[in-house]
Design a protein around this motif. Structure first.
Motif, short mmCIF file in Angstrom:
data_model
loop_
_atom_site.label_atom_id
_atom_site.label_comp_id
_atom_site.label_asym_id
_atom_site.label_seq_id
_atom_site.Cartn_x
_atom_site.Cartn_y
_atom_site.Cartn_z
N VAL A 1 0.87 -1.19 0.00
CA VAL A 1 0.00 0.00 0.00
C VAL A 1 0.90 1.23 0.00
O VAL A 1 1.64 1.45 0.96
CB VAL A 1 -0.90 0.07 1.25
N CYS B 1 2.60 3.31 -3.40
CA CYS B 1 3.65 3.07 -4.41
C CYS B 1 4.58 4.27 -4.52
O CYS B 1 4.74 4.85 -5.61
CB CYS B 1 3.04 2.84 -5.78
N GLY B 2 5.17 4.68 -3.42
CA GLY B 2 6.13 5.78 -3.47
C GLY B 2 7.55 5.23 -3.43
O GLY B 2 7.77 4.02 -3.60
N ARG C 1 9.58 4.74 -0.96
CA ARG C 1 9.82 3.73 0.08
C ARG C 1 9.01 2.47 -0.15
O ARG C 1 9.49 1.35 0.05
CB ARG C 1 9.51 4.32 1.47
N VAL D 1 -3.72 5.40 -3.37
CA VAL D 1 -4.92 6.23 -3.45
C VAL D 1 -5.07 6.87 -4.84
O VAL D 1 -6.18 7.10 -5.31
CB VAL D 1 -4.92 7.29 -2.31
N ARG E 1 -0.44 7.02 -9.83
CA ARG E 1 0.72 6.52 -9.08
C ARG E 1 0.69 4.99 -9.00
O ARG E 1 1.73 4.34 -9.03
CB ARG E 1 0.78 7.15 -7.68
N THR F 1 2.36 4.33 3.18
CA THR F 1 1.71 5.60 2.80
C THR F 1 2.18 6.68 3.77
O THR F 1 2.93 6.39 4.72
CB THR F 1 0.18 5.46 2.90
N ARG G 1 -1.56 5.76 8.88
CA ARG G 1 -1.07 4.48 9.40
C ARG G 1 -1.97 3.84 10.47
O ARG G 1 -2.23 2.63 10.40
CB ARG G 1 0.36 4.63 9.95
N GLU H 1 5.94 1.04 7.98
CA GLU H 1 6.96 2.11 7.91
C GLU H 1 6.83 3.06 9.10
O GLU H 1 5.77 3.17 9.71
CB GLU H 1 6.85 2.86 6.57
N PRO I 1 7.00 6.99 10.73
CA PRO I 1 6.49 6.78 12.08
C PRO I 1 5.13 6.11 12.00
O PRO I 1 4.54 6.06 10.93
CB PRO I 1 6.37 8.22 12.60
N CYS J 1 14.65 1.25 10.63
CA CYS J 1 15.63 0.33 10.05
C CYS J 1 16.93 0.21 10.83
O CYS J 1 17.59 -0.85 10.78
CB CYS J 1 15.91 0.74 8.60
N ARG K 1 6.70 18.34 -4.48
CA ARG K 1 6.09 18.03 -5.79
C ARG K 1 5.33 19.26 -6.29
O ARG K 1 4.39 19.72 -5.62
CB ARG K 1 5.15 16.82 -5.67
N TRP L 1 2.76 15.60 1.38
CA TRP L 1 2.40 15.27 2.76
C TRP L 1 3.47 15.64 3.78
O TRP L 1 3.17 15.88 4.94
CB TRP L 1 2.08 13.77 2.85
N GLU M 1 8.53 12.65 11.41
CA GLU M 1 8.70 11.89 10.17
C GLU M 1 10.13 11.40 9.97
O GLU M 1 10.36 10.28 9.56
CB GLU M 1 8.25 12.76 8.98
N1 LIG Z 1 12.66 3.82 6.84
C1 LIG Z 1 13.13 4.78 6.07
O1 LIG Z 1 14.32 5.04 6.05
C2 LIG Z 1 12.18 5.58 5.21
C3 LIG Z 1 12.66 6.28 4.11
C4 LIG Z 1 11.75 7.00 3.34
C5 LIG Z 1 10.40 7.03 3.70
N2 LIG Z 1 9.97 6.34 4.79
C6 LIG Z 1 8.57 6.36 5.20
O2 LIG Z 1 7.79 5.69 4.23
C7 LIG Z 1 6.51 6.30 4.10
C8 LIG Z 1 6.29 6.71 2.65
O3 LIG Z 1 7.29 7.61 2.24
P1 LIG Z 1 7.64 7.86 0.69
O4 LIG Z 1 8.88 8.66 0.68
O5 LIG Z 1 7.60 6.58 -0.05
O6 LIG Z 1 6.40 8.77 0.26
P2 LIG Z 1 5.78 8.96 -1.21
O7 LIG Z 1 4.96 10.18 -1.20
O8 LIG Z 1 6.85 8.83 -2.23
O9 LIG Z 1 4.82 7.69 -1.34
C9 LIG Z 1 3.63 7.55 -0.64
C10 LIG Z 1 2.62 6.88 -1.56
O10 LIG Z 1 1.43 6.61 -0.80
C11 LIG Z 1 0.31 6.97 -1.61
N3 LIG Z 1 -0.81 7.27 -0.69
C12 LIG Z 1 -1.02 8.42 0.01
N4 LIG Z 1 -2.12 8.28 0.77
C13 LIG Z 1 -2.60 7.03 0.56
C14 LIG Z 1 -3.71 6.32 1.08
N5 LIG Z 1 -4.52 6.86 2.01
N6 LIG Z 1 -3.93 5.06 0.63
C15 LIG Z 1 -3.11 4.49 -0.30
N7 LIG Z 1 -2.04 5.14 -0.83
C16 LIG Z 1 -1.79 6.39 -0.38
C17 LIG Z 1 0.77 8.14 -2.42
O11 LIG Z 1 -0.01 8.34 -3.58
C18 LIG Z 1 2.20 7.76 -2.75
O12 LIG Z 1 2.28 7.02 -3.94
C19 LIG Z 1 6.53 7.46 5.10
O13 LIG Z 1 5.97 7.06 6.31
C20 LIG Z 1 7.99 7.76 5.30
O14 LIG Z 1 8.27 8.34 6.56
C21 LIG Z 1 10.84 5.60 5.53
#
Ligand SMILES: NC(=O)c1ccc[n+]([C@@H]2O[C@H](COP(=O)([O-])OP(=O)(O)OC[C@H]3O[C@@H](n4cnc5c(N)ncnc54)[C@H](O)[C@@H]3O)[C@@H](O)[C@H]2O)c1
Length: 450
Positions: A70, A72-73, A75, A98, A102, A147, A152, A169, A171, A201, A238, A254, A267
């Motif tokens: 869930v 597709c960003g 992470r 969502v 994407r 997401t 979460r 993921e 927080p 991690c 973005r 976000w 975050e």
């Molecule tokens: N552990 C790490 O080192 C690390 C690194 C980067 C990001 N993260 C975490 O990962 C999470 C995502 O970060 P990211 O950089 O991939 O963000 P991102 O914006 O690139 O990806 C988030 C994706 O979620 C989708 N989305 C948003 N709301 C949604 C919903 N309600 N239902 C379904 N899809 C939804 C968005 O369209 C987007 O494609 C965050 O919590 C971030 O803190 C962790």
């Protein structure tokens, strides 16, 4: 099994870390929640739930572990790849996002990177606000929650209710109400023998783990203080398209809206705060005070978040953590955990100790992102569930507490943060009006303490 029962069971275990000292104002409910936080990690082992776990994994009648994603960003797609690399029997069989566009981009990218491990047919790919509910109706064994963090708690609750193992993921929430929801969902996962693996991690990094274990076994004597630095540059933004609504913009950008990200102290800085918590054997601080503000990133496109925070956390034993984070371009950058002890000091990220005996970790360092998923898949296959619910909730609350101390200019106690009814986002997000954007002013902003 209730949280109270789990807390009671866990308190009897000699292997549990000491529960945090309660203040006179703590309610019994808050105490139970705190006890759960201190002990969730090994609850499932106490409960002996491996048979349920094995049944869940092998429900498909094969050794395949079916994974759903869930979000597709950056992470989420990375986590899907890590999950596939962690276990040759993993297949990505369902995807949700969502946004339709994407989702389609994610499908293309994942099909290319995962090769034959990509098995998400179009009827197993979902977009829209109900995408999470629909993916949970598929026969996936594991869900990867990636997401924005504001979503979460609801997603975690739904995933556990649907009987899925969770990679979650960081927080895990953006407000205390959300933290408590994830605590309860983690307890329920323990009851059901489901795994909960956190995206914090560094807990899976071999060098960091070895360094913290050395410190905990006395290599620098008793810990006196910790300095956490996460001084870094700016992150992505973005550029909005003409057709985007305000809500569309907030969900895609976000990072800059605290109902979605919790602000960058929650975050991003959570990675460092989690190490300070870990160094204290997962016993949380009793209180904190803080400064912070929005000095450089002041344009409207940066929503309602600050660009710097400095927090002093204090533990019941008198130790302190001096924690600073900044997201600004063209400044001095450093991410490090300095630990000062009665007989030496350590740099955790450098994996180095100068103490009774100087030491540096020289072992192999496979990707910590991969190791999280190796641990998850192994736990599923062995029928020995892992539950990271305790520390992932505590470090999220620790970050929220620091944010609220900076916003309000007041001292915030752990017990007050734990009991707070602050809830930032809408119950059921939709494409209607976006939440209001208000920048907190210290001295005027009020912390919601009950
Ligand atoms: N552990 C790490 O080192 C690390 C690194 C980067 C990001 N993260 C975490 O990962 C999470 C995502 O970060 P990211 O950089 O991939 O963000 P991102 O914006 O690139 O990806 C988030 C994706 O979620 C989708 N989305 C948003 N709301 C949604 C919903 N309600 N239902 C379904 N899809 C939804 C968005 O369209 C987007 O494609 C965050 O919590 C971030 O803190 C962790």
């Amino acid at each position: 099994m209730s949280l109270e029962t789990i807390a009671t069971l866990s308190e009897t275990s000699a292997t549990q870390p000491t529960a945090p000292t309660a203040t006179s104002t703590a309610t019994s409910a808050a105490k139970s929640r705190r006890n759960f936080l201190a002990t969730a990690a090994s609850t499932s082992a106490i409960l002996g739930t491996s048979s349920f776990l094995s049944r869940t994994v092998h429900a498909a009648g094969s050794d395949m572990i079916k994974v759903g994603l869930v979000g597709c960003g950056g992470r989420g797609n990375g986590a899907a790849k890590d999950a596939m690399n962690a276990d040759a029997g993993c297949r990505l069989t369902a995807i949700a996002d969502v946004f339709y566009e994407r989702l389609e981009d994610g499908k293309k990218q994942l099909r290319k990177t995962l090769g034959e491990q990509y098995q998400a047919s179009d009827d197993q790919c979902f977009s829209g606000w109900d995408a999470l509910d629909r993916i949970l109706q598929t026969d996936i064994n594991v869900i990867l929650l990636a997401t924005p963090p504001g979503f979460r708690p609801a997603q975690m609750e739904a995933a556990v209710a649907a009987g899925k193992h969770v990679f979650c993921e960081k927080p895990v929430a953006v407000d205390p109400v959300g933290v408590r929801r994830v605590m309860a969902a983690s307890a329920s996962a323990a009851d059901k023998g489901l795994c909960v693996v956190s995206g914090l991690c560094w807990r899976y990094d071999l060098g960091v783990k070895a360094t913290i274990e050395k410190i905990q076994s006395g290599a620098i004597g008793e810990i006196v203080s910790i300095q956490e630095n996460y001084l870094t540059g700016t992150l992505w933004h973005r550029t909005p398209k003409e057709e985007w609504t305000a809500m569309h913009n907030q969900v895609l950008n976000w990072l800059y809206y605290r109902w979605l990200s919790g602000d960058h102290i929650v975050e991003q800085f959570i990675h460092s705060l989690d190490k300070a918590l870990w160094l204290h054997n997962d016993v949380p601080p009793i209180k904190c005070y803080a400064t912070g503000g929005r000095q450089v990133r002041t344009e409207a496109r940066y929503g309602d978040v600050y660009d710097h925070f400095s927090v002093v956390y204090e533990w019941a034993d008198g130790t302190r953590c001096y924690a600073s984070t900044r997201q600004m371009a063209d400044c001095f950058n450093e991410t490090e955990d300095y630990v000062y002890g009665t007989e030496g000091m350590a740099r955790v990220l450098k994996n180095q100790i100068k103490g009774k005996e100087d030491w540096k970790f020289e072992g192999d360092k496979p990707s910590m992102y991969l190791l999280e998923h190796v641990a998850l898949m192994k736990a599923i296959r062995d029928g020995k569930p892992i539950n990271n619910g305790g520390y992932m909730c505590k470090s999220t609350l620790m970050a929220i507490m620091g944010r609220e101390a900076a916003y309000s200019g007041q001292v915030i106690t752990w017990d007050a943060a734990m009991a707070s009814n602050q809830k930032l986002g809408p119950d059921r997000p939709d494409w209607g009006d976006a939440p209001a954007v208000e920048i907190p002013m210290p001295g005027q902003y009020k912390f919601i303490d009950a």
